[in-house]
Every structure is written in C-alpha cells, then in structure tokens.
Design a protein around this motif. Structure first.
Motif, mmCIF file in Angstrom:
data_model
loop_
_atom_site.group_PDB
_atom_site.id
_atom_site.type_symbol
_atom_site.label_atom_id
_atom_site.label_comp_id
_atom_site.label_asym_id
_atom_site.label_seq_id
_atom_site.Cartn_x
_atom_site.Cartn_y
_atom_site.Cartn_z
ATOM 1 N N LYS A 156 51.183 -5.005 27.037
ATOM 2 C CA LYS A 156 50.361 -6.394 26.511
ATOM 3 C C LYS A 156 49.425 -5.990 25.445
ATOM 4 O O LYS A 156 49.438 -6.734 24.463
ATOM 5 N N THR A 157 48.800 -4.961 25.581
ATOM 6 C CA THR A 157 47.831 -4.665 24.297
ATOM 7 C C THR A 157 48.459 -4.215 23.113
ATOM 8 O O THR A 157 48.387 -4.650 22.209
ATOM 9 N N ALA A 163 51.821 -3.778 17.628
ATOM 10 C CA ALA A 163 52.572 -2.405 17.649
ATOM 11 C C ALA A 163 53.844 -2.529 17.884
ATOM 12 O O ALA A 163 54.547 -1.692 17.415
ATOM 13 N N ILE A 164 54.300 -3.532 18.557
ATOM 14 C CA ILE A 164 55.858 -3.696 19.162
ATOM 15 C C ILE A 164 56.049 -5.276 18.888
ATOM 16 O O ILE A 164 55.239 -6.035 18.548
ATOM 17 N N GLY A 165 57.370 -5.248 18.863
ATOM 18 C CA GLY A 165 57.760 -6.779 18.690
ATOM 19 C C GLY A 165 57.671 -7.648 19.718
ATOM 20 O O GLY A 165 57.315 -7.204 20.819
ATOM 21 N N LEU A 221 53.399 -9.978 32.936
ATOM 22 C CA LEU A 221 52.525 -9.022 32.036
ATOM 23 C C LEU A 221 52.352 -9.549 30.763
ATOM 24 O O LEU A 221 50.890 -9.395 30.366
ATOM 25 N N LEU A 222 53.334 -9.891 30.019
ATOM 26 C CA LEU A 222 53.114 -10.057 28.745
ATOM 27 C C LEU A 222 52.957 -11.439 28.407
ATOM 28 O O LEU A 222 52.030 -11.975 27.501
ATOM 29 N N LYS A 223 53.261 -12.661 29.033
ATOM 30 C CA LYS A 223 53.038 -14.011 29.079
ATOM 31 C C LYS A 223 52.244 -14.464 30.370
ATOM 32 O O LYS A 223 52.969 -15.560 30.871
ATOM 33 N N PRO A 255 47.483 -9.089 37.451
ATOM 34 C CA PRO A 255 47.600 -9.148 35.879
ATOM 35 C C PRO A 255 47.376 -7.711 35.224
ATOM 36 O O PRO A 255 46.876 -6.745 35.812
ATOM 37 N N ALA A 256 47.283 -7.895 33.798
ATOM 38 C CA ALA A 256 47.349 -6.671 33.127
ATOM 39 C C ALA A 256 45.988 -5.778 33.413
ATOM 40 O O ALA A 256 44.823 -6.471 33.368
ATOM 41 N N PRO A 257 45.922 -4.468 33.798
ATOM 42 C CA PRO A 257 44.961 -3.808 34.351
ATOM 43 C C PRO A 257 44.292 -3.466 33.140
ATOM 44 O O PRO A 257 44.518 -3.467 31.816
#
Length: 274
Positions: A156-157, A163-165, A221-223, A255-257
């Motif tokens: 997610k970061t 950094a990525i699409g 994780l992403l959304k 969620p994202a750690p």
C-alpha cells in the motif's frame, strides 16, 4: 464565397461612393483620374462609408452553416426501384444468401477453420502476475521524502507513493535493480522477492518478508475505503494454499501494518550443568 464578395464590394462602391462598377481598363483609368468629377477620392478610409463597406460582407454567413455530414451517404436499401437497391435490395431471388445472416463460422457443412487447425499450448489457470518494483526506485522515493524508511514499507505504501501502478493483479515482486543505492536499513512486506534484492536489503541491516494475500485481501490492503463506502467489514486474512507455503513467510495482515514482524531463529537450548 469569392463570387459573393466581388458583387458586394462593387455594390458598395457604386451606391455609397456614387461611382460606376469597374468593367474595363479605360474605365479604371478614368476612375483613378484626378480630374474625374464623379469621384475625387474613391477610397477614403476616414469617411463614414468605409466602415459600412467593410460590414457589407463577412467571411461567415448563416447560409453557409451546414451539418458535418460525410460526402458519400449510406446506401438505403429497399426504398423503391428508382434507387437501384429496392425490392430484393441487391440480394437477388431466393437462396441462402438472400435470406438472413448465417451462423458465424459456418462453411456450408465442411469442417470449419476452427476445427481444421490444431491446438497449440495452454493457459495456466493457476499462474500469478506480480508487478515488479526495483530497490533503486524505492531509494529515490526515500531520498525525496515520500517514503519514511523508519516505518514498514508495504504494498500500500508503494502504491500510494507511485512506486508501482494502480493495476495490481496478484501482488508485488521486489527486484534488485539499483541495489547499490540501499545504504540504510529498511523493512518491506511484498509478495515475492528476488535473491539479489533480499541479499542487498539484509546486507544493509533491513528485512524483507514475503506475505500472502488473496484477491479480496489484496483489495482490502490497497483500498480499505472501498469497504467503508459499502458499509462492510474488512475480511480476515486468508491462509496460503498448500502449494504456496514454501514461497511465503507469513500471512498478510489487515489493515495495512506499520511495524515489521521480526524473524525468529530457532535456538537449540543448552544443557544446564549438573
């Protein structure tokens, strides 16, 4: 447009300036003669009629406006014999071609092309597609202040910092491109990692953990805002299938750690002296 412009100019010059239209060289010389009693100054830009002469015609008129239609109109079939495409509309009388459309790929009963050609290859339904990201790109984002190297760097970061699409199918693969730029310890959680990238991160004092997310877990994780918008709870992290247990280190967290999980090494207990 040119044909309309010339008569308008002639009309203005003859009506407002009281002169005759220019038709021959002799008249042209007489018109420009200084002794002419009819028109001593044929073009007077300071006069009141010059502005009216300019407004007598325009480059755009209402009768010039028309729809943007193609030059060749579409053939209208079945609209009378005068068009040449009436009655049978160019199909002739009876027969298979004179009736409705046939089945796609039908060749009259013979073996169609799709069955005459042999099969080649296959599509693996269990294949996974990972989006690559190099260590050099992560180092540039850290130097730019977009990523904090003291916190855990998750997928997610990487997505939020560019950094990525945005189109991430099954996860992220950490590559070793630009490994020489990593000179400080960083901690990452990605789906896959190459040997070179892992060695470079561990040599700098950091760690890389391979985590497993299924399709739903990766979306959470992403959304995570998508679940809040729908009024749904975040799903529980999924366990990896038996065939992928050797390729991951742990289950992904939701969620994202923000803090990494330390790697524990198995220590053999020493026997106490008797």
């Amino acid at each position: 447009m040119i044909r309309r412009r010339v008569p308008s100019i002639t009309y203005v010059c003859s009506q407002f300036l009281k002169t005759r239209p220019i038709s021959s060289p002799s008249q042209n010389s007489h018109f420009n003669s200084p002794q002419s009693p009819q028109c001593s100054n044929p073009i007077n830009k300071n006069g009141p009629f010059w502005f009216q002469g300019i407004r007598a015609y325009s480059l755009l008129s209402l009768n010039d406006l028309r729809d943007n239609v193609p030059r060749k109109q579409k053939t209208r079939k079945g609209r009378g014999i005068g068009s040449g495409k009436g009655k049978t509309a160019g199909r002739g009388h009876k027969g298979q071609k004179a009736r409705g459309n046939g089945k796609l790929g039908f060749e009259g009963g013979q073996t169609p092309m799709r069955r005459r050609l042999p099969k080649r290859g296959f599509k693996n339904p269990f294949s996974l597609t990972f989006q690559p990201v190099g260590l050099g790109k992560i180092a540039k984002l850290i130097n730019a202040g977009k990523i904090d190297s003291h916190e855990l760097i998750t997928m997610k970061t990487l997505k939020d910092t560019g950094a990525i699409g945005k189109q991430i199918e099954d996860g992220v693969r950490l590559m070793g491109r630009g490994a020489e730029q990593i000179k400080w310890p960083i901690h990452l959680e990605v789906s896959r990692v190459t040997v070179r990238a892992k060695e470079a991160v561990e040599a700098a004092g950091g760690s890389v953990r391979r985590v497993h997310y299924n399709k739903l877990g990766l979306r959470a994780l992403l959304k995570p805002e998508w679940f809040e918008k729908k009024g749904r709870l975040l799903p529980k992290p999924a366990r990896p299938p038996p065939k992928l247990k050797d390729k991951v280190d742990s289950i992904g967290r939701l969620p994202a750690p923000t803090k990494p999980i330390p790697f524990f090494t198995e220590e053999h207990p020493t026997s106490s002296p008797a």
